[in-house]
Design a protein around this motif. Sequence first.
Motif, PDB file in Angstrom:
ATOM      1  N   LYS A   1       0.746  -1.039  -0.046  1.00 13.39           N
ATOM      2  CA  LYS A   1       0.182  -0.131   0.104  1.00 13.39           C
ATOM      3  C   LYS A   1       1.120   1.313   0.315  1.00 13.39           C
ATOM      4  O   LYS A   1       0.399   2.261  -0.842  1.00 13.39           O
ATOM      5  CB  LYS A   1      -1.072   0.180   1.171  1.00 13.39           C
ATOM      6  N   ALA A   2       1.696   1.024   0.579  1.00 11.70           N
ATOM      7  CA  ALA A   2       2.794   2.290   1.047  1.00 11.70           C
ATOM      8  C   ALA A   2       3.109   2.886  -0.717  1.00 11.70           C
ATOM      9  O   ALA A   2       3.695   3.810  -1.108  1.00 11.70           O
ATOM     10  CB  ALA A   2       4.159   1.798   1.874  1.00 11.70           C
ATOM     11  N   LYS A   3       3.358   2.022  -1.402  1.00 15.98           N
ATOM     12  CA  LYS A   3       4.654   1.524  -2.172  1.00 15.98           C
ATOM     13  C   LYS A   3       3.625   2.350  -3.688  1.00 15.98           C
ATOM     14  O   LYS A   3       3.702   3.444  -4.327  1.00 15.98           O
ATOM     15  CB  LYS A   3       4.737   0.127  -2.999  1.00 15.98           C
ATOM     16  N   GLU A   4       1.669   2.043  -3.484  1.00 16.68           N
ATOM     17  CA  GLU A   4       0.776   2.582  -4.404  1.00 16.68           C
ATOM     18  C   GLU A   4       0.903   3.638  -4.275  1.00 16.68           C
ATOM     19  O   GLU A   4       0.674   4.680  -5.353  1.00 16.68           O
ATOM     20  CB  GLU A   4      -0.098   1.681  -3.390  1.00 16.68           C
ATOM     21  N   TYR A   5       0.820   4.272  -3.117  1.00 21.85           N
ATOM     22  CA  TYR A   5       0.380   6.000  -2.929  1.00 21.85           C
ATOM     23  C   TYR A   5       1.531   7.185  -2.539  1.00 21.85           C
ATOM     24  O   TYR A   5       2.227   7.865  -2.804  1.00 21.85           O
ATOM     25  CB  TYR A   5      -0.102   6.283  -0.716  1.00 21.85           C
ATOM     26  N   ILE A   6       3.547   6.177  -2.677  1.00 20.64           N
ATOM     27  CA  ILE A   6       4.254   6.972  -2.987  1.00 20.64           C
ATOM     28  C   ILE A   6       4.236   6.882  -4.958  1.00 20.64           C
ATOM     29  O   ILE A   6       4.751   7.576  -5.547  1.00 20.64           O
ATOM     30  CB  ILE A   6       5.822   6.074  -2.915  1.00 20.64           C
ATOM     31  N   LYS A   7       3.924   6.021  -5.244  1.00 24.44           N
ATOM     32  CA  LYS A   7       3.649   5.682  -6.996  1.00 24.44           C
ATOM     33  C   LYS A   7       2.537   6.759  -7.599  1.00 24.44           C
ATOM     34  O   LYS A   7       2.784   8.179  -8.444  1.00 24.44           O
ATOM     35  CB  LYS A   7       3.582   5.178  -7.293  1.00 24.44           C
ATOM     36  N   LYS A   8       1.537   6.792  -6.659  1.00 20.47           N
ATOM     37  CA  LYS A   8       0.158   8.195  -6.962  1.00 20.47           C
ATOM     38  C   LYS A   8       0.936   9.360  -6.540  1.00 20.47           C
ATOM     39  O   LYS A   8       0.714  10.929  -7.465  1.00 20.47           O
ATOM     40  CB  LYS A   8      -1.074   8.142  -5.864  1.00 20.47           C
ATOM     41  N   SER A   9       1.676   9.296  -5.512  1.00 20.05           N
ATOM     42  CA  SER A   9       2.371  10.805  -5.126  1.00 20.05           C
ATOM     43  C   SER A   9       3.497  11.431  -5.650  1.00 20.05           C
ATOM     44  O   SER A   9       2.875  12.568  -6.735  1.00 20.05           O
ATOM     45  CB  SER A   9       3.154  11.109  -3.666  1.00 20.05           C
ATOM     46  N   PHE A  10       4.239  10.456  -7.123  1.00 19.33           N
ATOM     47  CA  PHE A  10       4.646  11.418  -8.528  1.00 19.33           C
ATOM     48  C   PHE A  10       3.683  11.528  -9.089  1.00 19.33           C
ATOM     49  O   PHE A  10       4.576  12.568  -9.960  1.00 19.33           O
ATOM     50  CB  PHE A  10       5.588   9.479  -9.046  1.00 19.33           C
ATOM     51  N   THR A  11       2.617  11.165  -9.073  1.00 16.74           N
ATOM     52  CA  THR A  11       1.295  12.421 -10.785  1.00 16.74           C
ATOM     53  C   THR A  11       1.302  13.132 -10.335  1.00 16.74           C
ATOM     54  O   THR A  11       0.640  14.266 -10.690  1.00 16.74           O
ATOM     55  CB  THR A  11       0.519  10.997 -10.764  1.00 16.74           C
ATOM     56  N   PHE A  12       2.030  13.898  -9.366  1.00 14.15           N
ATOM     57  CA  PHE A  12       0.881  15.279  -8.388  1.00 14.15           C
ATOM     58  C   PHE A  12       2.444  16.240  -8.354  1.00 14.15           C
ATOM     59  O   PHE A  12       2.174  17.012  -8.845  1.00 14.15           O
ATOM     60  CB  PHE A  12       0.582  14.675  -7.286  1.00 14.15           C
ATOM     61  N   LYS A  13       3.616  15.484  -8.038  1.00 14.68           N
ATOM     62  CA  LYS A  13       4.540  16.093  -8.097  1.00 14.68           C
ATOM     63  C   LYS A  13       6.039  15.263  -7.673  1.00 14.68           C
ATOM     64  O   LYS A  13       5.798  14.112  -6.957  1.00 14.68           O
ATOM     65  CB  LYS A  13       4.626  17.075  -6.761  1.00 14.68           C
ATOM     66  N   PHE A  14       6.907  15.554  -8.482  1.00  9.62           N
ATOM     67  CA  PHE A  14       8.514  15.054  -8.298  1.00  9.62           C
ATOM     68  C   PHE A  14       9.089  15.047  -6.876  1.00  9.62           C
ATOM     69  O   PHE A  14       9.504  16.141  -6.182  1.00  9.62           O
ATOM     70  CB  PHE A  14       8.791  14.895  -8.956  1.00  9.62           C
ATOM     71  N   ASP A  15       9.616  14.471  -5.728  1.00 11.37           N
ATOM     72  CA  ASP A  15      10.007  14.779  -4.806  1.00 11.37           C
ATOM     73  C   ASP A  15      11.554  13.280  -4.437  1.00 11.37           C
ATOM     74  O   ASP A  15      10.878  12.569  -4.443  1.00 11.37           O
ATOM     75  CB  ASP A  15       9.121  14.381  -3.390  1.00 11.37           C
ATOM     76  N   LEU A  16      12.320  13.853  -4.612  1.00 12.51           N
ATOM     77  CA  LEU A  16      13.664  12.871  -4.270  1.00 12.51           C
ATOM     78  C   LEU A  16      13.916  11.511  -3.302  1.00 12.51           C
ATOM     79  O   LEU A  16      13.380  10.679  -3.211  1.00 12.51           O
ATOM     80  CB  LEU A  16      15.080  14.068  -4.288  1.00 12.51           C
ATOM     81  N   LYS A  17      12.488  12.827  -2.188  1.00 17.66           N
ATOM     82  CA  LYS A  17      13.222  11.840  -1.055  1.00 17.66           C
ATOM     83  C   LYS A  17      11.937  10.538  -0.851  1.00 17.66           C
ATOM     84  O   LYS A  17      12.234   9.316  -0.740  1.00 17.66           O
ATOM     85  CB  LYS A  17      12.707  12.385   0.801  1.00 17.66           C
ATOM     86  N   LYS A  18      10.764  11.032  -1.815  1.00 17.81           N
ATOM     87  CA  LYS A  18       9.762   9.729  -2.128  1.00 17.81           C
ATOM     88  C   LYS A  18      10.956   8.993  -3.124  1.00 17.81           C
ATOM     89  O   LYS A  18      10.175   7.253  -2.247  1.00 17.81           O
ATOM     90  CB  LYS A  18       8.242  10.793  -2.166  1.00 17.81           C
ATOM     91  N   LEU A  19      10.824   9.199  -3.656  1.00 16.03           N
ATOM     92  CA  LEU A  19      12.146   8.358  -5.059  1.00 16.03           C
ATOM     93  C   LEU A  19      13.019   7.310  -3.878  1.00 16.03           C
ATOM     94  O   LEU A  19      12.875   6.018  -4.297  1.00 16.03           O
ATOM     95  CB  LEU A  19      12.401   9.057  -5.713  1.00 16.03           C
TER      96      LEU A  19
END
Length: 91
Positions: free
Chosen positions: A57-75
Amino acid sequence: MVKIARNHNSLMSNVKNYTISKEIIIEKHKDFLSKKILWGLCKEVANYYILKSDYMKAKEYIKKSFTFKFDLKKLCQFTAILIAPFWIKFL
């Protein structure tokens, strides 16, 4: 605008319910909310699932966050989850 009233007896005092409500807001209102707000909500939900060791589930929401803004920490978090999920809590 959404106004949230928090008290000790409300559903919002329960972290799991609060997270589920954020998931519903993301899915239901993604066309109306700004990308910055959606990114923040996805980030909070992903962090909750990381703490609960639900890495799928964490991967799913990290992927979704990339569609809204790229963030190096989340990557970095996403990469860590793919390589060794149990390490993510230490990062």
